[in-house]
Enzyme design. Sequence first.
Site, PDB file in Angstrom:
ATOM      1  N   ARG A  57       0.930  -1.154  -0.083  1.00 17.01           N
ATOM      2  CA  ARG A  57      -0.055   0.058  -0.084  1.00 17.01           C
ATOM      3  C   ARG A  57       0.843   1.215  -0.019  1.00 17.01           C
ATOM      4  O   ARG A  57       0.479   2.247  -0.561  1.00 17.01           O
ATOM      5  CB  ARG A  57      -0.907  -0.144   1.331  1.00 17.01           C
ATOM      6  CG  ARG A  57      -1.710   1.289   1.104  1.00 17.01           C
ATOM      7  CD  ARG A  57      -3.139   1.333   2.074  1.00 17.01           C
ATOM      8  NE  ARG A  57      -2.561   0.496   3.399  1.00 17.01           N
ATOM      9  CZ  ARG A  57      -2.140   1.029   4.474  1.00 17.01           C
ATOM     10  NH1 ARG A  57      -1.591   2.460   4.417  1.00 17.01           N
ATOM     11  NH2 ARG A  57      -1.851   0.421   5.586  1.00 17.01           N
ATOM     12  N   TYR A 109     -16.458  16.643 -15.484  1.00 16.86           N
ATOM     13  CA  TYR A 109     -16.999  15.215 -15.617  1.00 16.86           C
ATOM     14  C   TYR A 109     -18.104  14.963 -14.462  1.00 16.86           C
ATOM     15  O   TYR A 109     -17.962  15.106 -13.201  1.00 16.86           O
ATOM     16  CB  TYR A 109     -15.709  14.235 -15.167  1.00 16.86           C
ATOM     17  CG  TYR A 109     -16.005  12.971 -15.148  1.00 16.86           C
ATOM     18  CD1 TYR A 109     -16.355  11.950 -16.304  1.00 16.86           C
ATOM     19  CD2 TYR A 109     -15.872  12.195 -14.016  1.00 16.86           C
ATOM     20  CE1 TYR A 109     -16.635  10.594 -16.134  1.00 16.86           C
ATOM     21  CE2 TYR A 109     -15.967  10.673 -13.881  1.00 16.86           C
ATOM     22  CZ  TYR A 109     -16.360  10.076 -14.867  1.00 16.86           C
ATOM     23  OH  TYR A 109     -16.664   8.902 -14.988  1.00 16.86           O
ATOM     24  N   ASP A 182      -7.906  18.708 -14.858  1.00 16.28           N
ATOM     25  CA  ASP A 182      -8.177  17.259 -15.034  1.00 16.28           C
ATOM     26  C   ASP A 182      -7.860  17.030 -16.776  1.00 16.28           C
ATOM     27  O   ASP A 182      -8.497  17.962 -17.398  1.00 16.28           O
ATOM     28  CB  ASP A 182      -9.633  16.944 -14.903  1.00 16.28           C
ATOM     29  CG  ASP A 182     -10.014  15.342 -15.329  1.00 16.28           C
ATOM     30  OD1 ASP A 182      -9.531  14.981 -16.102  1.00 16.28           O
ATOM     31  OD2 ASP A 182     -10.842  15.175 -14.700  1.00 16.28           O
ATOM     32  N   LYS A 207      -8.632   6.080 -19.324  1.00 14.42           N
ATOM     33  CA  LYS A 207      -8.966   6.642 -20.930  1.00 14.42           C
ATOM     34  C   LYS A 207      -7.649   6.472 -21.848  1.00 14.42           C
ATOM     35  O   LYS A 207      -7.300   5.215 -22.120  1.00 14.42           O
ATOM     36  CB  LYS A 207      -9.535   7.981 -20.689  1.00 14.42           C
ATOM     37  CG  LYS A 207     -10.512   8.225 -19.491  1.00 14.42           C
ATOM     38  CD  LYS A 207     -11.746   7.138 -19.684  1.00 14.42           C
ATOM     39  CE  LYS A 207     -12.599   7.256 -18.488  1.00 14.42           C
ATOM     40  NZ  LYS A 207     -12.928   8.534 -17.828  1.00 14.42           N
TER      41      LYS A 207
HETATM   42  C1  PLP Z   1     -13.454   8.889 -16.497  1.00 14.96           C
HETATM   43  C2  PLP Z   1     -13.187  10.140 -16.024  1.00 14.96           C
HETATM   44  C3  PLP Z   1     -12.763  10.485 -14.785  1.00 14.96           C
HETATM   45  C4  PLP Z   1     -12.817   9.403 -13.626  1.00 14.96           C
HETATM   46  O1  PLP Z   1     -11.804   8.198 -13.807  1.00 14.96           O
HETATM   47  P1  PLP Z   1     -12.054   6.696 -13.503  1.00 14.96           P
HETATM   48  O2  PLP Z   1     -10.771   6.287 -13.901  1.00 14.96           O
HETATM   49  O3  PLP Z   1     -13.406   6.380 -14.049  1.00 14.96           O
HETATM   50  O4  PLP Z   1     -12.360   6.843 -12.053  1.00 14.96           O
HETATM   51  C5  PLP Z   1     -12.444  11.855 -14.420  1.00 14.96           C
HETATM   52  N1  PLP Z   1     -12.299  12.739 -15.237  1.00 14.96           N
HETATM   53  C6  PLP Z   1     -12.541  12.473 -16.503  1.00 14.96           C
HETATM   54  C7  PLP Z   1     -12.630  13.767 -17.513  1.00 14.96           C
HETATM   55  C8  PLP Z   1     -13.122  11.146 -17.063  1.00 14.96           C
HETATM   56  O5  PLP Z   1     -13.381  11.273 -18.506  1.00 14.96           O
END
Ligand code: PLP
Length: 417
Positions: A57, A109, A182, A207
Amino acid sequence: MSVEGYLPQDEHFATRVVHSGLDETCIPHGAIVPPITLSSTYRMKPGGAWDEFVYSRLGSPSRLIIEKAIAKLEDGKYGLAFSAGLSAVKAATMLLSAGDHIVVSDDVYGGSTTLWRHHTERTGIVFSYVDARNASLIESAITPQTKMVYLETPSNPTMKIADLEAVVAVCRRHPGIITVCDNTFMSPYFQRPLNFGIDIVIESITKYLNGHSDVVMGAVATNREDLYERLKLIQIDSGMVPGPFDCYMAFRGMRTLHVRMPHHMRGALHVAKFLEDHPHVERVLYPGLESHPQHELVKRQAYGCSGMLSFYIRGGRPEAMEFFRQLKLFTMAGSLGGYESLAVGPTFSTHVRNSKEELDSLNITGAMVRLSIGLESPSDLCADLDQALRAACAERSEGGGSTSAAAGNGGSAGVAE
Ligand SMILES: *Cc1c(COP(=O)(O)O)cnc(C)c1O
Protein backbone atom coordinates in the site's frame (compact mmCIF):
# COMPACT_ATOMS: atom_id res chain seq x y z
CA MET A 1 4.87 14.71 -34.49
CA SER A 2 3.65 18.32 -34.51
CA VAL A 3 0.19 19.26 -35.74
CA GLU A 4 0.24 22.38 -37.90
CA GLY A 5 -1.03 25.48 -36.15
CA TYR A 6 -0.79 24.01 -32.65
CA LEU A 7 2.10 24.15 -30.17
CA PRO A 8 5.11 22.40 -31.67
CA GLN A 9 5.38 18.93 -30.13
CA ASP A 10 8.46 18.12 -28.08
CA GLU A 11 10.59 16.11 -30.49
CA HIS A 12 11.69 13.80 -27.67
CA PHE A 13 8.18 13.01 -26.46
CA ALA A 14 7.95 9.67 -28.27
CA THR A 15 11.23 8.54 -26.71
CA ARG A 16 9.93 9.49 -23.30
CA VAL A 17 6.77 7.47 -23.86
CA VAL A 18 8.76 4.42 -24.87
CA HIS A 19 11.50 4.60 -22.24
CA SER A 20 10.28 6.46 -19.16
CA GLY A 21 9.74 4.65 -15.88
CA LEU A 22 12.43 2.04 -16.28
CA ASP A 23 16.11 1.77 -15.64
CA GLU A 24 18.16 -1.42 -15.71
CA THR A 25 17.92 -1.80 -11.96
CA CYS A 26 14.13 -2.25 -12.12
CA ILE A 27 14.25 -5.46 -14.12
CA PRO A 28 15.96 -8.65 -13.04
CA HIS A 29 17.44 -11.27 -15.41
CA GLY A 30 18.01 -8.80 -18.22
CA ALA A 31 14.33 -8.85 -19.15
CA ILE A 32 13.18 -5.79 -21.05
CA VAL A 33 9.63 -5.88 -19.71
CA PRO A 34 9.08 -5.18 -16.02
CA PRO A 35 7.84 -8.05 -13.86
CA ILE A 36 4.53 -7.88 -12.00
CA THR A 37 5.55 -7.84 -8.35
CA LEU A 38 2.70 -9.32 -6.38
CA SER A 39 4.17 -9.33 -2.90
CA SER A 40 2.10 -7.32 -0.43
CA THR A 41 4.96 -7.09 2.05
CA TYR A 42 8.76 -6.91 1.95
CA ARG A 43 11.47 -8.54 4.07
CA MET A 44 13.28 -6.47 6.69
CA LYS A 45 17.02 -6.54 6.80
CA PRO A 46 18.61 -8.26 9.81
CA GLY A 47 19.09 -4.92 11.61
CA GLY A 48 15.34 -4.28 11.42
CA ALA A 49 15.33 -1.74 8.57
CA TRP A 50 13.75 -2.02 5.15
CA ASP A 51 15.21 -1.50 1.72
CA GLU A 52 13.18 0.42 -0.82
CA PHE A 53 9.82 -1.24 -0.22
CA VAL A 54 7.97 -2.01 3.01
CA TYR A 55 4.36 -2.85 2.30
CA SER A 56 2.60 -2.56 -1.05
CA ARG A 57 0.00 0.00 0.00
CA LEU A 58 2.93 2.31 0.76
CA GLY A 59 4.68 1.58 -2.51
CA SER A 60 5.43 -1.28 -4.85
CA PRO A 61 7.83 -1.86 -7.74
CA SER A 62 4.98 -2.16 -10.26
CA ARG A 63 3.43 1.11 -9.09
CA LEU A 64 6.72 3.01 -8.90
CA ILE A 65 7.40 2.37 -12.58
CA ILE A 66 4.12 3.87 -13.71
CA GLU A 67 4.46 6.82 -11.32
CA LYS A 68 7.87 7.70 -12.75
CA ALA A 69 6.52 7.40 -16.28
CA ILE A 70 3.50 9.62 -15.58
CA ALA A 71 5.72 12.34 -14.12
CA LYS A 72 7.90 12.30 -17.24
CA LEU A 73 4.98 12.38 -19.68
CA GLU A 74 3.32 15.32 -17.91
CA ASP A 75 6.59 17.33 -17.83
CA GLY A 76 6.42 17.02 -14.05
CA LYS A 77 8.80 16.10 -11.28
CA TYR A 78 6.46 13.80 -9.39
CA GLY A 79 3.74 11.30 -10.26
CA LEU A 80 1.38 9.24 -8.13
CA ALA A 81 -0.90 6.44 -9.31
CA PHE A 82 -4.36 5.85 -7.87
CA SER A 83 -6.93 3.07 -8.00
CA ALA A 84 -9.16 5.16 -10.32
CA GLY A 85 -9.28 8.59 -11.91
CA LEU A 86 -11.84 9.49 -9.28
CA SER A 87 -9.44 8.49 -6.50
CA ALA A 88 -7.02 11.03 -7.96
CA VAL A 89 -9.84 13.62 -7.98
CA LYS A 90 -10.68 12.65 -4.40
CA ALA A 91 -7.03 12.94 -3.34
CA ALA A 92 -6.79 16.46 -4.78
CA THR A 93 -9.86 17.67 -2.88
CA MET A 94 -8.60 15.93 0.29
CA LEU A 95 -5.95 18.67 0.36
CA LEU A 96 -8.78 20.96 1.52
CA SER A 97 -10.23 21.32 5.02
CA ALA A 98 -13.65 22.21 6.40
CA GLY A 99 -14.46 25.84 5.61
CA ASP A 100 -12.25 25.93 2.51
CA HIS A 101 -13.77 27.06 -0.77
CA ILE A 102 -13.08 25.64 -4.20
CA VAL A 103 -13.93 27.17 -7.57
CA VAL A 104 -14.71 24.56 -10.21
CA SER A 105 -15.36 24.88 -13.94
CA ASP A 106 -19.07 24.37 -14.39
CA ASP A 107 -19.10 21.31 -16.61
CA VAL A 108 -16.56 18.93 -15.14
CA TYR A 109 -16.91 15.16 -15.48
CA GLY A 110 -20.24 14.11 -13.97
CA GLY A 111 -18.53 11.57 -11.71
CA SER A 112 -16.48 14.33 -10.09
CA THR A 113 -19.55 16.43 -9.25
CA THR A 114 -21.33 13.31 -7.99
CA LEU A 115 -18.41 12.57 -5.66
CA TRP A 116 -18.33 16.13 -4.36
CA ARG A 117 -22.10 16.59 -3.97
CA HIS A 118 -22.69 13.29 -2.19
CA HIS A 119 -19.52 12.85 -0.20
CA THR A 120 -17.37 15.99 -0.04
CA GLU A 121 -19.73 18.95 0.52
CA ARG A 122 -20.91 17.56 3.85
CA THR A 123 -17.31 17.64 5.13
CA GLY A 124 -17.65 21.43 5.07
CA ILE A 125 -15.91 22.22 1.80
CA VAL A 126 -17.79 24.81 -0.23
CA PHE A 127 -18.00 24.56 -4.03
CA SER A 128 -18.71 27.29 -6.60
CA TYR A 129 -19.19 26.36 -10.24
CA VAL A 130 -18.32 28.98 -12.87
CA ASP A 131 -17.92 29.13 -16.63
CA ALA A 132 -14.15 28.71 -16.83
CA ARG A 133 -13.96 30.06 -20.40
CA ASN A 134 -13.83 33.43 -18.73
CA ALA A 135 -10.93 33.79 -16.26
CA SER A 136 -12.49 36.94 -14.81
CA LEU A 137 -15.54 34.90 -13.71
CA ILE A 138 -13.12 32.67 -11.81
CA GLU A 139 -11.54 35.74 -10.26
CA SER A 140 -14.89 37.13 -9.13
CA ALA A 141 -15.78 33.79 -7.51
CA ILE A 142 -12.60 33.81 -5.40
CA THR A 143 -13.11 34.58 -1.69
CA PRO A 144 -10.60 34.75 1.18
CA GLN A 145 -11.52 31.09 1.85
CA THR A 146 -10.70 29.93 -1.69
CA LYS A 147 -7.93 27.35 -1.58
CA MET A 148 -8.33 25.60 -4.91
CA VAL A 149 -9.34 26.29 -8.51
CA TYR A 150 -10.25 23.13 -10.39
CA LEU A 151 -10.47 23.01 -14.19
CA GLU A 152 -11.24 20.50 -16.88
CA THR A 153 -10.32 21.54 -20.40
CA PRO A 154 -11.78 20.63 -22.83
CA SER A 155 -14.84 20.14 -20.68
CA ASN A 156 -17.10 17.12 -20.81
CA PRO A 157 -19.27 16.94 -22.88
CA THR A 158 -19.57 20.58 -24.01
CA MET A 159 -15.92 20.98 -25.09
CA LYS A 160 -15.39 24.38 -23.51
CA ILE A 161 -11.78 25.48 -23.24
CA ALA A 162 -10.30 27.18 -20.18
CA ASP A 163 -7.35 29.51 -20.83
CA LEU A 164 -4.69 27.86 -18.65
CA GLU A 165 -2.32 30.82 -18.71
CA ALA A 166 -5.06 33.32 -17.83
CA VAL A 167 -6.46 31.18 -15.01
CA VAL A 168 -3.00 30.63 -13.51
CA ALA A 169 -2.33 34.39 -13.72
CA VAL A 170 -5.57 35.08 -11.82
CA CYS A 171 -4.76 32.49 -9.15
CA ARG A 172 -1.24 33.81 -8.64
CA ARG A 173 -2.76 37.11 -7.55
CA HIS A 174 -4.33 35.19 -4.63
CA PRO A 175 -1.51 33.34 -2.87
CA GLY A 176 -2.43 30.00 -1.36
CA ILE A 177 -4.70 28.84 -4.17
CA ILE A 178 -3.81 25.43 -5.60
CA THR A 179 -4.66 25.06 -9.30
CA VAL A 180 -5.79 21.65 -10.56
CA CYS A 181 -6.50 20.53 -14.12
CA ASP A 182 -8.18 17.28 -15.13
CA ASN A 183 -6.34 16.51 -18.37
CA THR A 184 -8.10 13.23 -19.19
CA PHE A 185 -9.71 14.40 -22.45
CA MET A 186 -6.35 15.43 -23.96
CA SER A 187 -3.83 13.06 -22.35
CA PRO A 188 -0.29 14.34 -21.84
CA TYR A 189 0.36 13.80 -25.54
CA PHE A 190 -1.87 16.73 -26.54
CA GLN A 191 -1.76 18.96 -23.44
CA ARG A 192 0.66 19.38 -20.55
CA PRO A 193 -0.90 21.86 -18.11
CA LEU A 194 2.06 21.86 -15.68
CA ASN A 195 3.97 23.88 -18.28
CA PHE A 196 1.41 26.66 -17.86
CA GLY A 197 1.93 26.79 -14.09
CA ILE A 198 -0.94 24.49 -13.08
CA ASP A 199 -0.01 22.89 -9.73
CA ILE A 200 -1.65 19.47 -10.08
CA VAL A 201 -2.63 17.53 -13.19
CA ILE A 202 -5.16 14.72 -12.90
CA GLU A 203 -5.51 11.89 -15.38
CA SER A 204 -7.96 9.05 -15.59
CA ILE A 205 -5.47 6.49 -16.88
CA THR A 206 -8.55 4.40 -17.69
CA LYS A 207 -8.96 6.51 -20.83
CA TYR A 208 -6.24 7.51 -23.33
CA LEU A 209 -3.20 6.67 -21.27
CA ASN A 210 -4.15 3.01 -21.03
CA GLY A 211 -6.04 3.23 -24.30
CA HIS A 212 -7.38 -0.32 -24.42
CA SER A 213 -10.52 -0.14 -22.23
CA ASP A 214 -9.30 -2.85 -19.88
CA VAL A 215 -8.00 -1.01 -16.80
CA VAL A 216 -9.47 1.47 -14.30
CA MET A 217 -6.74 3.69 -12.85
CA GLY A 218 -5.85 7.31 -12.16
CA ALA A 219 -2.85 9.52 -11.59
CA VAL A 220 -1.73 12.94 -10.47
CA ALA A 221 1.43 14.78 -11.48
CA THR A 222 2.98 17.88 -9.99
CA ASN A 223 6.19 19.90 -9.87
CA ARG A 224 5.62 21.01 -6.28
CA GLU A 225 7.40 18.93 -3.69
CA ASP A 226 5.11 20.12 -0.87
CA LEU A 227 2.00 18.98 -2.76
CA TYR A 228 3.64 15.72 -3.77
CA GLU A 229 4.45 14.92 -0.13
CA ARG A 230 0.89 15.66 0.98
CA LEU A 231 -0.72 13.77 -1.91
CA LYS A 232 1.57 10.80 -1.31
CA LEU A 233 0.40 10.61 2.31
CA ILE A 234 -3.23 10.87 1.18
CA GLN A 235 -2.59 8.08 -1.34
CA ILE A 236 -0.99 5.65 1.09
CA ASP A 237 -3.04 6.55 4.17
CA SER A 238 -6.33 6.15 2.28
CA GLY A 239 -5.30 3.04 0.36
CA MET A 240 -6.58 4.44 -2.95
CA VAL A 241 -3.83 2.54 -4.74
CA PRO A 242 -3.82 0.44 -7.92
CA GLY A 243 -2.84 -3.22 -7.86
CA PRO A 244 0.23 -4.60 -9.63
CA PHE A 245 -1.66 -6.31 -12.48
CA ASP A 246 -3.39 -3.06 -13.38
CA CYS A 247 -0.10 -1.17 -13.17
CA TYR A 248 1.44 -3.63 -15.60
CA MET A 249 -1.48 -3.38 -18.02
CA ALA A 250 -1.60 0.42 -17.95
CA PHE A 251 2.16 0.70 -18.38
CA ARG A 252 1.96 -1.56 -21.42
CA GLY A 253 -0.94 0.47 -22.84
CA MET A 254 0.85 3.77 -22.28
CA ARG A 255 3.86 2.76 -24.34
CA THR A 256 1.97 3.49 -27.56
CA LEU A 257 0.28 6.74 -26.50
CA HIS A 258 2.17 8.79 -29.11
CA VAL A 259 1.25 6.34 -31.85
CA ARG A 260 -2.44 6.29 -30.98
CA MET A 261 -3.17 9.96 -30.28
CA PRO A 262 -2.50 11.42 -33.77
CA HIS A 263 -4.86 8.78 -35.20
CA HIS A 264 -7.56 9.69 -32.69
CA MET A 265 -7.21 13.31 -33.80
CA ARG A 266 -7.20 12.51 -37.50
CA GLY A 267 -10.33 10.39 -37.11
CA ALA A 268 -12.13 12.93 -34.93
CA LEU A 269 -11.39 15.79 -37.31
CA HIS A 270 -12.64 13.74 -40.25
CA VAL A 271 -15.84 12.79 -38.39
CA ALA A 272 -16.36 16.32 -37.02
CA LYS A 273 -16.14 17.86 -40.50
CA PHE A 274 -18.48 15.24 -41.87
CA LEU A 275 -21.04 15.85 -39.13
CA GLU A 276 -20.77 19.61 -39.47
CA ASP A 277 -22.08 19.31 -43.03
CA HIS A 278 -24.71 16.70 -42.24
CA PRO A 279 -28.38 17.70 -42.71
CA HIS A 280 -29.50 15.83 -39.58
CA VAL A 281 -26.93 17.45 -37.32
CA GLU A 282 -27.66 20.71 -35.55
CA ARG A 283 -24.21 21.56 -34.25
CA VAL A 284 -20.81 19.92 -33.71
CA LEU A 285 -18.56 20.65 -30.73
CA TYR A 286 -14.93 19.78 -31.46
CA PRO A 287 -12.12 22.15 -30.45
CA GLY A 288 -10.13 21.09 -33.52
CA LEU A 289 -12.75 22.58 -35.85
CA GLU A 290 -12.26 26.13 -37.04
CA SER A 291 -15.91 26.76 -36.17
CA HIS A 292 -15.23 26.03 -32.48
CA PRO A 293 -15.42 29.42 -30.74
CA GLN A 294 -12.14 28.72 -28.90
CA HIS A 295 -10.20 27.06 -31.68
CA GLU A 296 -7.47 29.72 -31.57
CA LEU A 297 -7.07 29.29 -27.81
CA VAL A 298 -6.74 25.53 -28.00
CA LYS A 299 -4.06 25.94 -30.68
CA ARG A 300 -2.09 28.16 -28.28
CA GLN A 301 -2.09 25.75 -25.36
CA ALA A 302 -2.30 22.25 -26.84
CA TYR A 303 -0.34 20.11 -29.28
CA GLY A 304 -3.54 18.98 -30.99
CA CYS A 305 -6.98 17.67 -30.06
CA SER A 306 -8.04 14.19 -29.06
CA GLY A 307 -10.79 11.90 -30.33
CA MET A 308 -13.51 13.43 -28.16
CA LEU A 309 -16.36 15.34 -29.76
CA SER A 310 -20.03 16.01 -29.15
CA PHE A 311 -22.88 16.95 -31.43
CA TYR A 312 -26.57 17.77 -31.28
CA ILE A 313 -28.79 15.68 -33.47
CA ARG A 314 -31.51 17.62 -35.29
CA GLY A 315 -34.60 16.75 -33.32
CA GLY A 316 -34.61 15.62 -29.72
CA ARG A 317 -34.30 12.68 -27.42
CA PRO A 318 -36.43 10.29 -29.56
CA GLU A 319 -34.19 10.85 -32.60
CA ALA A 320 -31.08 10.44 -30.46
CA MET A 321 -32.34 7.19 -28.94
CA GLU A 322 -33.18 5.81 -32.40
CA PHE A 323 -29.77 6.94 -33.64
CA PHE A 324 -28.06 4.98 -30.86
CA ARG A 325 -30.16 1.92 -31.72
CA GLN A 326 -29.12 2.11 -35.37
CA LEU A 327 -25.35 2.37 -34.83
CA LYS A 328 -23.44 -0.70 -35.94
CA LEU A 329 -19.74 0.15 -35.72
CA PHE A 330 -19.94 2.51 -32.74
CA THR A 331 -20.68 0.79 -29.47
CA MET A 332 -23.12 2.55 -27.19
CA ALA A 333 -21.08 2.78 -24.00
CA GLY A 334 -19.63 5.25 -21.55
CA SER A 335 -15.91 5.79 -21.04
CA LEU A 336 -13.56 6.99 -23.77
CA GLY A 337 -10.05 6.92 -25.08
CA GLY A 338 -9.90 3.29 -26.20
CA TYR A 339 -9.01 2.00 -29.66
CA GLU A 340 -12.69 1.36 -30.41
CA SER A 341 -15.27 4.06 -31.13
CA LEU A 342 -17.99 4.66 -28.55
CA ALA A 343 -21.16 6.75 -28.56
CA VAL A 344 -23.19 7.86 -25.59
CA GLY A 345 -25.90 10.32 -24.56
CA PRO A 346 -24.62 12.34 -21.57
CA THR A 347 -28.14 12.74 -20.10
CA PHE A 348 -28.46 9.01 -19.54
CA SER A 349 -24.83 8.15 -18.77
CA THR A 350 -22.07 10.46 -17.56
CA HIS A 351 -24.52 13.13 -16.31
CA VAL A 352 -27.41 10.96 -15.18
CA ARG A 353 -27.13 12.21 -11.60
CA ASN A 354 -26.94 15.92 -12.46
CA SER A 355 -30.09 17.99 -11.92
CA LYS A 356 -32.37 19.08 -14.76
CA GLU A 357 -31.59 22.77 -14.08
CA GLU A 358 -27.90 22.07 -14.24
CA LEU A 359 -28.19 20.17 -17.51
CA ASP A 360 -30.33 22.96 -18.98
CA SER A 361 -27.86 25.63 -17.97
CA LEU A 362 -25.01 23.70 -19.60
CA ASN A 363 -27.10 22.94 -22.69
CA ILE A 364 -26.70 19.20 -22.14
CA THR A 365 -29.87 17.99 -23.82
CA GLY A 366 -31.46 14.73 -24.89
CA ALA A 367 -30.34 15.55 -28.45
CA MET A 368 -26.70 15.55 -27.45
CA VAL A 369 -24.40 12.72 -28.52
CA ARG A 370 -20.85 12.31 -27.28
CA LEU A 371 -18.43 10.33 -29.40
CA SER A 372 -15.08 8.84 -28.51
CA ILE A 373 -13.44 8.34 -31.89
CA GLY A 374 -11.33 5.21 -31.91
CA LEU A 375 -8.73 3.99 -34.34
CA GLU A 376 -10.97 2.56 -37.08
CA SER A 377 -10.92 3.91 -40.66
CA PRO A 378 -12.58 7.35 -40.45
CA SER A 379 -14.61 6.75 -43.61
CA ASP A 380 -16.20 3.65 -42.06
CA LEU A 381 -17.08 5.65 -38.95
CA CYS A 382 -18.71 8.35 -41.09
CA ALA A 383 -20.67 5.77 -43.04
CA ASP A 384 -22.00 4.28 -39.81
CA LEU A 385 -22.96 7.69 -38.40
CA ASP A 386 -24.60 8.61 -41.70
CA GLN A 387 -26.79 5.52 -41.89
CA ALA A 388 -27.82 5.85 -38.23
CA LEU A 389 -28.63 9.56 -38.58
CA ARG A 390 -30.69 8.90 -41.71
CA ALA A 391 -32.57 6.05 -40.12
CA ALA A 392 -33.25 8.05 -36.96
CA CYS A 393 -34.29 11.30 -38.62
CA ALA A 394 -35.77 10.00 -41.87
CA GLU A 395 -39.48 10.30 -41.09
CA ARG A 396 -39.25 13.78 -39.67
CA SER A 397 -37.10 15.53 -42.27
CA GLU A 398 -38.21 16.73 -45.67
CA GLY A 399 -35.00 16.23 -47.63
CA GLY A 400 -33.93 13.04 -45.92
CA GLY A 401 -33.30 11.04 -49.10
CA SER A 402 -30.15 12.80 -50.20
CA THR A 403 -26.80 11.22 -49.52
CA SER A 404 -24.72 14.26 -50.40
CA ALA A 405 -24.83 15.56 -46.82
CA ALA A 406 -23.98 18.93 -48.31
CA ALA A 407 -26.61 21.05 -46.60
CA GLY A 408 -24.19 22.92 -44.36
CA ASN A 409 -25.90 24.49 -41.38
CA GLY A 410 -23.18 26.88 -40.29
CA GLY A 411 -22.55 24.72 -37.28
CA SER A 412 -24.45 26.73 -34.73
CA ALA A 413 -28.07 27.09 -35.81
CA GLY A 414 -30.54 27.36 -33.02
CA VAL A 415 -28.35 26.27 -30.15
CA ALA A 416 -27.75 28.83 -27.46
CA GLU A 417 -24.48 28.89 -25.54
C1 PLP B 1 -13.44 8.93 -16.59
C2 PLP B 1 -13.06 10.27 -16.09
C3 PLP B 1 -12.72 10.48 -14.76
C4 PLP B 1 -12.80 9.39 -13.73
O1 PLP B 1 -11.90 8.37 -13.97
P1 PLP B 1 -12.16 6.84 -13.50
O2 PLP B 1 -10.91 6.19 -13.92
O3 PLP B 1 -13.39 6.37 -14.17
O4 PLP B 1 -12.34 6.89 -12.02
C5 PLP B 1 -12.35 11.75 -14.37
N1 PLP B 1 -12.32 12.77 -15.26
C6 PLP B 1 -12.63 12.61 -16.55
C7 PLP B 1 -12.57 13.77 -17.47
C8 PLP B 1 -13.03 11.35 -17.01
O5 PLP B 1 -13.36 11.20 -18.30
